[in-house]
Motif scaffolding. Structure first.
Motif, PDB file in Angstrom:
ATOM      1  N   ILE A 510       0.844  -1.198   0.000  1.00  0.00           N
ATOM      2  CA  ILE A 510       0.000   0.000   0.000  1.00  0.00           C
ATOM      3  C   ILE A 510       0.878   1.246   0.000  1.00  0.00           C
ATOM      4  CG2 ILE A 510      -1.923  -1.150   1.140  1.00  0.00           C
ATOM      5  CD1 ILE A 510      -1.059   0.303   3.746  1.00  0.00           C
ATOM      6  N   PHE A 511       2.159   1.070   0.360  1.00  0.00           N
ATOM      7  CA  PHE A 511       3.091   2.197   0.367  1.00  0.00           C
ATOM      8  C   PHE A 511       4.510   1.645   0.391  1.00  0.00           C
ATOM      9  CE2 PHE A 511       5.729   5.296   2.725  1.00  0.00           C
ATOM     10  CZ  PHE A 511       5.625   6.367   1.839  1.00  0.00           C
ATOM     11  N   ALA A 512       5.401   2.319  -0.317  1.00  0.00           N
ATOM     12  CA  ALA A 512       6.822   1.970  -0.280  1.00  0.00           C
ATOM     13  C   ALA A 512       7.630   3.252  -0.337  1.00  0.00           C
ATOM     14  CB  ALA A 512       7.189   1.047  -1.445  1.00  0.00           C
ATOM     15  N   LEU A 552       0.113   7.095   7.359  1.00  0.00           N
ATOM     16  CA  LEU A 552      -0.601   6.857   6.107  1.00  0.00           C
ATOM     17  C   LEU A 552      -2.088   7.085   6.350  1.00  0.00           C
ATOM     18  CD1 LEU A 552       1.056   3.559   4.786  1.00  0.00           C
ATOM     19  CD2 LEU A 552       1.620   5.914   4.160  1.00  0.00           C
ATOM     20  N   GLN A 553      -2.714   7.840   5.456  1.00  0.00           N
ATOM     21  CA  GLN A 553      -4.154   8.098   5.536  1.00  0.00           C
ATOM     22  C   GLN A 553      -4.817   7.482   4.315  1.00  0.00           C
ATOM     23  OE1 GLN A 553      -6.195  10.167   7.953  1.00  0.00           O
ATOM     24  NE2 GLN A 553      -7.575   8.794   6.885  1.00  0.00           N
ATOM     25  N   GLU A 554      -5.833   6.659   4.542  1.00  0.00           N
ATOM     26  CA  GLU A 554      -6.510   5.978   3.444  1.00  0.00           C
ATOM     27  C   GLU A 554      -7.535   6.890   2.788  1.00  0.00           C
ATOM     28  OE1 GLU A 554      -8.850   1.747   2.607  1.00  0.00           O
ATOM     29  OE2 GLU A 554      -8.732   2.547   4.650  1.00  0.00           O
ATOM     30  N   ARG A 557     -12.177   6.602  -1.404  1.00  0.00           N
ATOM     31  CA  ARG A 557     -12.699   6.650  -2.776  1.00  0.00           C
ATOM     32  C   ARG A 557     -11.779   5.938  -3.750  1.00  0.00           C
ATOM     33  NH1 ARG A 557     -13.079  12.946  -3.504  1.00  0.00           N
ATOM     34  NH2 ARG A 557     -11.021  12.618  -2.567  1.00  0.00           N
ATOM     35  N   THR A 558     -10.479   6.097  -3.552  1.00  0.00           N
ATOM     36  CA  THR A 558      -9.516   5.519  -4.492  1.00  0.00           C
ATOM     37  C   THR A 558      -8.803   4.291  -3.932  1.00  0.00           C
ATOM     38  OG1 THR A 558      -7.737   6.959  -3.680  1.00  0.00           O
ATOM     39  CG2 THR A 558      -9.111   7.811  -5.468  1.00  0.00           C
ATOM     40  N   ASN A 559      -9.004   4.008  -2.645  1.00  0.00           N
ATOM     41  CA  ASN A 559      -8.299   2.918  -1.957  1.00  0.00           C
ATOM     42  C   ASN A 559      -6.785   3.094  -1.983  1.00  0.00           C
ATOM     43  OD1 ASN A 559     -10.588   1.417  -1.176  1.00  0.00           O
ATOM     44  ND2 ASN A 559     -10.756   0.547  -3.235  1.00  0.00           N
ATOM     45  N   LYS A 560      -6.349   4.332  -2.058  1.00  0.00           N
ATOM     46  CA  LYS A 560      -4.922   4.623  -2.019  1.00  0.00           C
ATOM     47  C   LYS A 560      -4.584   5.262  -0.680  1.00  0.00           C
ATOM     48  CE  LYS A 560      -4.186   4.971  -6.978  1.00  0.00           C
ATOM     49  NZ  LYS A 560      -3.391   3.775  -7.172  1.00  0.00           N
TER      50      LYS A 560
END
Length: 762
Positions: A510-512, A552-554, A557-560
């Motif tokens: 989900i993040f790198a 990290l904040q989800e 709407r975009t699931n990012k």
């Protein structure tokens, strides 16, 4: 008895109002709940009085919202009938609002109907400043050691109007004799006393300041978007604290484990029990070498621990010169709830480790009641085992997420049961314990409690997976997922051949982040606590090497997931009692207490035997839950061991602000910028250079936590300990840290030698 009203047509500012009777004067509740008009600020000398107030304002007005009880403002749970201007956000709940209203009507009983019309608005405004989110500024209450003002800071124009129309009401608003005697007839002296140096914070200007009120109640961000959070020190003197867990038994105890194999009990009052909960340091394989990844690495309490007393541990040990990982079950002593029974150990699983690094170490229970185990890929660099590496090989348990049922036994003789819905139970080429694979060395995984209102997100498992030499990543674990290693590192290819042939269904992070941000991720938690509502839903984590804290904040709407840095130590945001401005650099682990509040553990010297580790708790200085909402009622625990009271080591922001100006400024947080740490030269006693005539090989060392990434390196690797001959190192500059006296003396002696240079070793 009839009360003395102003006669019709008589101006309030020319009529001497009768003071309250003695028993009616002290009606303002103070912050401790006792009845008073606040700490009286009386000063026989006007000049000294004014100078003192001015110095207080210069030194302590930091520009952050704060209440008279030295806490952040909050959103009142119920409607405010009287001070309704602050019902969306401020420092009053309904009980406080009612007490202010009662004070107002008691004052107004002494004023005629004409006075009501002329002065009622002023009196109400002044009384309601206790509800202002900036009440501490208005009353000089940022520091508990300084006296409260009797009256809030008023802007000069407003003060003049009030004094002109209602100066006789001063005797009703305060029982401070100095103010009553000197200021009822002298507008200049009165308004000077109530003046604030920074006119942005005086009333009513504070209401008009859009910069101060635009994002009031939200997490404060600096101009670069860095979230301004604060810390409290909870524990210190720990030897590489690798984890803190709770037993979920309503006692609200915290169990902190040290890498050497000791687990300590911390009680809700902050004290520690003198005797450890568990002591297996004689069994645990650990060393004093900086960054040694072996040791006591994981612990989890059974979901029904309250009833069965079972818990589980994950540690390194030596079995006939072979290094292994052991996962076992223990029970608490029946005679002492704060002591484990060392004779109750039941081995569940043992894994041989081909190298000393990448030992994994996480144990946790999912919402399904099964235990999840996170193993490393076996060590060395690049997962060189077999054709595709251990992580991609489903016939080995290394480099995997495992799931087992500890409450049952397998017909094949294993001391646990295989959950029937494990993804590879029907695959003859795969081990049935495997839940997910393709992981490198996940360090710290957590289960999301879910949103406290909607339960959204409950059960998700978040992990930080340490990268090789380019990327660190955060993953959400899914059943049967392949997380790409060693074909992929982060979002990129690592092994080009494997990457070309890898499945398109590989689970991406989900993040790198890259090496400019950090070099060894430490997985964190989704905040689901009560005390800091702003943080709900934020995944907070860090980097061991750079010392950076991130969130990290989800975006639903975009699931990012959007990343933001977290900055600790702003004197503007953290000028609250008990809050500190810095933390130890090497972030080892994150933790969650039984109430869901968030912590992390860090050390200044990453050696398993160095007592320089601390536990810190996150605090949002912008907003808190309403008073009383988050109060816990821990179940009392009988203790047989002595209590060791907590003695803080870190100086609070207020202590630093009160130090003489000749002292050095407070140390900046490592999280603010990704600056290179200060260099030091540390000589490990176990690292010996070859003296056989060959030129000593120059190697690059990296200080790590118990899951350090070990990147590719050409040439031979120096021997550090049994099993580390295959470990790889990269150059690291380390911030100097306090050392034991003997070691410090050796360091000093070595530095004096010309050309002396050594490298930190694992």
């Amino acid at each position: 008895m009839n009360k003395p009203y102003l006669k019709d047509g008589q101006n309030l500012n020319t009529f001497g109002l009768r003071r309250f009777p003695e028993e009616k004067v002290n009606v303002w509740p103070d912050i401790n709940g006792s009845s008073s008009s606040g700490v009286s600020f009386s000063c026989p000398n006007y000049f000294l009085c004014f100078t003192f107030l001015l110095l207080c304002q210069i030194g302590l007005l930091m520009g952050h919202p704060q209440c008279l009880d030295y806490g952040p403002p909050f959103q009142p749970p119920l409607h405010l009938e009287f001070c309704s201007a602050y019902e969306k956000f401020g420092c009053c709940d309904q009980e406080k609002d009612n007490s202010i209203a009662a004070k107002y009507w008691e004052i107004m009983d002494y004023i005629s109907p004409q006075g009501h019309r002329l002065c009622g608005r002023y009196i109400k405004d002044i009384l309601c400043q206790e509800c202002s989110p900036y009440a501490a500024h208005l009353y000089d209450a940022e520091n508990p050691q300084t006296p409260l003002r009797n009256l809030p800071g008023l802007c000069s124009d407003y003060c003049s109007e009030f004094h002109f129309n209602c100066h006789s009401a001063i005797t009703l608003l305060t029982n401070d004799k100095h103010i009553q005697e000197c200021c009822e007839r002298n507008k200049t002296r009165f308004c000077n006393l109530l003046n604030l140096q920074d006119q942005d914070y005086c009333f009513p200007n504070i209401l008009k300041n859009t910069d101060l009120n635009r994002n009031l109640g939200s997490v404060v961000e600096d101009p670069k978007g860095c979230l301004q959070l604060c810390l409290t020190e909870v524990a210190n003197g720990l030897r590489n604290p690798v984890l803190m867990v709770h037993a979920n038994d309503d006692t609200h105890r915290m169990f902190i484990a040290e890498q050497v194999g000791m687990v300590w009990v911390y009680l809700p009052d902050g004290s520690r029990l003198e005797e450890p909960f568990l002591d297996i340091k004689k069994i645990v394989l650990a060393s004093p070498w900086i960054g040694d990844e072996r040791g006591f690495l994981g612990m989890a309490f059974h979901p029904k621990y309250k009833y069965n007393g079972k818990f589980y541990i994950y540690y390194s040990y030596m079995d006939k010169k072979v290094e292994k990982i052991r996962i076992s079950e223990l029970k608490v002593l029946a005679s002492d709830v704060n002591k484990a029974d060392p004779h109750s150990e039941r081995n569940l699983l043992e894994l041989e480790e081909p190298a000393a690094n990448h030992n994994g170490g996480q144990l946790l229970f999912g919402v399904d009641g099964y235990m999840y185990l996170f193993t490393g890929d076996g060590g060395k660099a690049g997962d060189p085992f077999g054709k595709f590496g251990n992580a991609q090989n489903k016939s080995t348990l290394l480099g995997k997420v495992l799931r087992i049922d500890v409450d049952g036994k397998n017909p094949g003789g294993k001391p646990y049961h295989i959950p029937p819905d494990n993804p590879f139970v029907s695959d003859p080429k795969a081990l049935p314990e495997i839940y997910a694979y393709g992981v490198r060395n996940m360090w710290r995984c957590t289960v999301d409690r879910g949103d406290p209102v909607t339960d959204k997100g409950r059960g998700r498992i978040f992990c930080g997976d340490v990268g090789q030499n380019r990327f660190e990543e955060i993953d959400i674990i899914v059943k049967g997922g392949n997380y790409g290693w060693r074909a992929k590192e982060g979002f990129e290819c690592y092994d080009t051949k494997l990457c070309r042939n890898s499945s398109l269904d590989d689970v991406l992070p989900i993040f790198a982040y890259g090496r400019k941000v950090g070099k060894s991720v430490t997985g964190g938690y989704i905040y689901r606590g009560c005390e800091s509502p702003n943080l709900n839903g934020l995944y907070i984590f860090g980097d061991f090497m750079s010392g950076r804290l991130m969130a990290l904040q989800e975006d639903e709407r975009t699931n990012k997931w959007k990343k933001q840095d977290i900055c600790i130590g702003s004197t503007k945001a953290c000028a609250f009692p008990g809050l500190i401005s810095s933390y130890n650099k090497f972030i080892i682990s994150f933790a969650e207490d039984e109430a869901g509040e968030l912590y992390f553990m860090a050390t200044s010297y990453p050696s398993a035997y160095a007592p320089y580790g601390s536990l810190y708790k996150f605090v949002d200085p912008a907003r808190r839950a309403p008073p009383g909402k988050c109060k816990q009622k821990p179940v009392p625990v009988k203790t047989k061991s002595k209590h060791v009271p907590f003695v803080p080591l870190a100086k609070t922001v207020l202590e630093l602000l009160n130090e003489p100006s000749t002292t050095k400024p407070p140390k900046k947080s490592y999280a603010k910028k990704s600056k290179k740490p200060v260099s030091t030269q540390t000589k490990g006693s176990a690292v010996k250079k070859k003296q056989s005539g060959q030129a000593s090989q120059k190697t690059k060392a990296r200080i790590s936590k118990p899951n350090l990434d070990l990147p590719k390196q050409k040439g031979k690797t120096p021997k550090v300990s049994p099993k580390t001959k295959s470990s790889q190192f990269i150059k690291t500059k380390m911030k100097p840290s306090p050392l034991p006296k003997k070691r410090a003396a050796e360091e000093k002696s070595q530095k004096k030698q010309k050309g002396a240079r050594s490298r930190s070793r694992l």
